[in-house]
Scaffold this motif. Structure first.
Motif, PDB file in Angstrom:
ATOM      1  N   HIS A  27       6.095   4.321  10.032  1.00 28.43           N
ATOM      2  CA  HIS A  27       4.706   4.118   9.613  1.00 28.43           C
ATOM      3  C   HIS A  27       4.223   2.784  10.177  1.00 28.43           C
ATOM      4  N   TYR A  28       3.177   2.825  11.010  1.00 20.45           N
ATOM      5  CA  TYR A  28       2.628   1.610  11.599  1.00 20.45           C
ATOM      6  C   TYR A  28       1.553   1.036  10.677  1.00 20.45           C
ATOM      7  N   THR A  29       1.666  -0.240  10.388  1.00 16.47           N
ATOM      8  CA  THR A  29       0.789  -0.866   9.407  1.00 16.47           C
ATOM      9  C   THR A  29      -0.279  -1.754  10.031  1.00 16.47           C
ATOM     10  N   ASP A  30      -0.459  -1.663  11.354  1.00 13.10           N
ATOM     11  CA  ASP A  30      -1.540  -2.441  11.968  1.00 13.10           C
ATOM     12  C   ASP A  30      -2.895  -1.786  11.712  1.00 13.10           C
ATOM     13  N   THR A  31      -2.900  -0.477  11.490  1.00 14.79           N
ATOM     14  CA  THR A  31      -4.165   0.220  11.225  1.00 14.79           C
ATOM     15  C   THR A  31      -4.172   0.963   9.897  1.00 14.79           C
ATOM     16  N   LEU A  32      -3.045   1.041   9.222  1.00 13.41           N
ATOM     17  CA  LEU A  32      -2.949   1.720   7.937  1.00 13.41           C
ATOM     18  C   LEU A  32      -2.267   0.804   6.921  1.00 13.41           C
ATOM     19  N   PRO A  33      -2.566   0.953   5.639  1.00 18.04           N
ATOM     20  CA  PRO A  33      -1.940   0.110   4.624  1.00 18.04           C
ATOM     21  C   PRO A  33      -0.482   0.481   4.402  1.00 18.04           C
ATOM     22  N   LEU A  34       0.227  -0.386   3.701  1.00 18.65           N
ATOM     23  CA  LEU A  34       1.620  -0.126   3.376  1.00 18.65           C
ATOM     24  C   LEU A  34       1.743   1.123   2.498  1.00 18.65           C
ATOM     25  N   LEU A  35       2.824   1.851   2.715  1.00 17.81           N
ATOM     26  CA  LEU A  35       3.094   3.038   1.904  1.00 17.81           C
ATOM     27  C   LEU A  35       3.806   2.659   0.616  1.00 17.81           C
ATOM     28  N   ASN A  36       3.639   3.517  -0.371  1.00 22.21           N
ATOM     29  CA  ASN A  36       4.347   3.389  -1.641  1.00 22.21           C
ATOM     30  C   ASN A  36       5.053   4.709  -1.938  1.00 22.21           C
ATOM     31  N   PRO A  37       6.161   4.670  -2.655  1.00 23.87           N
ATOM     32  CA  PRO A  37       6.787   5.931  -3.070  1.00 23.87           C
ATOM     33  C   PRO A  37       5.784   6.803  -3.809  1.00 23.87           C
ATOM     34  N   GLY A  38       5.784   8.094  -3.473  1.00 26.83           N
ATOM     35  CA  GLY A  38       4.845   9.035  -4.066  1.00 26.83           C
ATOM     36  C   GLY A  38       3.642   9.337  -3.203  1.00 26.83           C
ATOM     37  N   ASP A  39       3.383   8.493  -2.183  1.00 28.74           N
ATOM     38  CA  ASP A  39       2.267   8.774  -1.283  1.00 28.74           C
ATOM     39  C   ASP A  39       2.541  10.068  -0.513  1.00 28.74           C
ATOM     40  N   VAL A  40       1.512  10.892  -0.384  1.00 28.08           N
ATOM     41  CA  VAL A  40       1.597  12.101   0.442  1.00 28.08           C
ATOM     42  C   VAL A  40       1.037  11.753   1.815  1.00 28.08           C
ATOM     43  N   VAL A  41       1.814  12.041   2.848  1.00 31.26           N
ATOM     44  CA  VAL A  41       1.435  11.634   4.204  1.00 31.26           C
ATOM     45  C   VAL A  41       1.433  12.830   5.143  1.00 31.26           C
ATOM     46  N   ASP A  42       0.527  12.758   6.122  1.00 26.03           N
ATOM     47  CA  ASP A  42       0.542  13.706   7.231  1.00 26.03           C
ATOM     48  C   ASP A  42       1.442  13.150   8.319  1.00 26.03           C
ATOM     49  N   LEU A  43       2.256  14.004   8.914  1.00 24.92           N
ATOM     50  CA  LEU A  43       3.278  13.565   9.854  1.00 24.92           C
ATOM     51  C   LEU A  43       3.170  14.295  11.181  1.00 24.92           C
TER      52      LEU A  43
END
Length: 384
Positions: A49-65
């Motif tokens: 997960h790149y955090t230069d354009t997206l916020p930090l992830l947290n457990p429980g987040d649903v993500v598109d991959l």
């Protein structure tokens, strides 16, 4: 899983997407998180997960991959790539600001602006107005990203052994766009920057994330000399070389193009030969066909090619191969011992491998890199 239909030869674009739920945060460093995700199949898999354009992830987040590389069983390290975060609203957008107007990943949905060192908003803009050269700076040119930590460990080891030198060589690392485009993907760079072994990092072309951003290889090299004031530069692509088992279809061919650029700018191109006697593929035995093709086909200017003095049988193989490199200056270099290289590697906090092989499995590969680093160091000392 959404799967775009299989493409035919000559068509474009195969991308596979899926979704997952973040299970755990494995690691966090500047610009990047490594996470585990529960896939809809119930499997626990890894994602970048790149955090230069997206916020930090947290457990429980649903993500598109983007799951394409893993599903195609490519050398992606077994990581999916996070495309977006579900149900984050405005927080799903970057708050990072830049004064730059140069786009990287241009004309793609992931394009982002950077402040390039050459553009008018840069305080160094005036430095790029006239003709400039790199004034004889040695530039190590490597094909594989795994060469980076080897060079740096060996230079540090040599510095520790050399009691007459008051400081280690200051090295600018220039990452090309021949492999991974985000510098943040490189764990080696993160480690080396954390240890303060690199003077700076420079990314050019579509590669991004360096401390210095440049438009092309020429301005990147000029920046290394005149903005960063590095003693030598080391240029490699990011992780992930492309190969197709064909003469011309590999991204390492850029080494020959880099030879031309360094030479045109008045530098000394020092090519790190890719040498192996452990690789089962015949085209990579001795001096890899990648190195030979880059020097025979793409390089139109002479380069220094250091070759380590190995055991008699191995040296005979590489000396015969080197006969086809008449344009270039072959330098026979003493070969560091495996014990010395192992001691140098002990300075580094992670195992160093290439193509899954370590020092004991493929000593010639690492000896060749260290010999090239010695050569560049000696060339620098002659300029002082």
């Amino acid at each position: 899983m959404l799967r775009v239909r299989h493409v035919q030869e000559g068509e474009t674009g195969l991308m596979m997407r899926d979704e997952g739920t973040v299970a755990d945060i494995i690691s966090v460093r500047e610009g990047l998180q490594i996470v585990t995700v529960w896939m809809r199949t119930g499997e626990l898999e890894h994602a970048v997960h790149y955090t230069d354009t997206l916020p930090l992830l947290n457990p429980g987040d649903v993500v598109d991959l983007n799951v394409t590389a893993v599903k195609l069983m490519l050398g992606s390290g077994g990581f999916h790539i996070v495309l977006s975060i579900r149900d984050r609203g405005f927080d799903n957008h970057s708050t990072t600001s830049t004064n730059g107007h140069i786009m990287k990943l241009k004309y793609t949905p992931m394009q982002r602006s950077v402040l390039s060192i050459e553009e008018p908003a840069s305080s160094f803009h005036s430095s790029f107005q006239g003709e400039m050269n790199v004034e004889g700076m040695p530039v190590l040119l490597g094909e594989l990203h795994s060469m980076l930590p080897v060079v740096m460990c060996w230079l540090r080891y040599r510095h520790q052994q050399n009691k007459t030198s008051d400081r280690a060589l200051e090295v600018a690392y220039i990452m090309t766009d021949g492999g991974a485009l985000p510098l943040a993907l490189s764990e080696h760079v993160a480690i080396l920057e954390g240890m303060e072994w690199l003077k700076t990092t420079i990314t050019y072309g579509q590669a991004y994330g360096g401390k210095v951003e440049a438009v092309n290889k020429f301005s990147a090299l000029v920046a290394a000399k005149h903005v960063v004031n590095a003693d030598i530069s080391l240029v490699t692509m990011g992780p992930g070389i492309v190969g197709t088992n064909s003469r011309y279809g590999f991204s390492g061919l850029e080494v020959g193009e880099l030879v031309n650029a360094v030479y045109a700018l008045g530098g000394i191109p020092v090519v790190i030969p890719r040498i192996s006697f452990a690789d089962p593929r015949s085209r990579h035995q001795g001096i890899s066909h990648h190195t030979l093709t880059a020097l025979q086909l793409a390089a139109r200017c002479p380069a220094v090619v250091p070759l380590p003095l190995l055991e008699a049988k191995e040296s005979a193989v590489i000396q015969k191969q080197a006969q086809n490199l008449q344009l270039h200056r072959i330098e026979a270099m003493p070969s560091p011992s495996i014990a010395e290289i192992a001691e140098a590697f002990s300075l580094y906090p992670q195992p160093i491998t290439s193509m899954g092989r370590g020092l004991s499995q493929d000593p010639a590969y690492f000896q060749a890199i260290c010999a090239a680093a010695d050569c560049a160091s000696q060339l620098h000392n002659r300029l002082r």
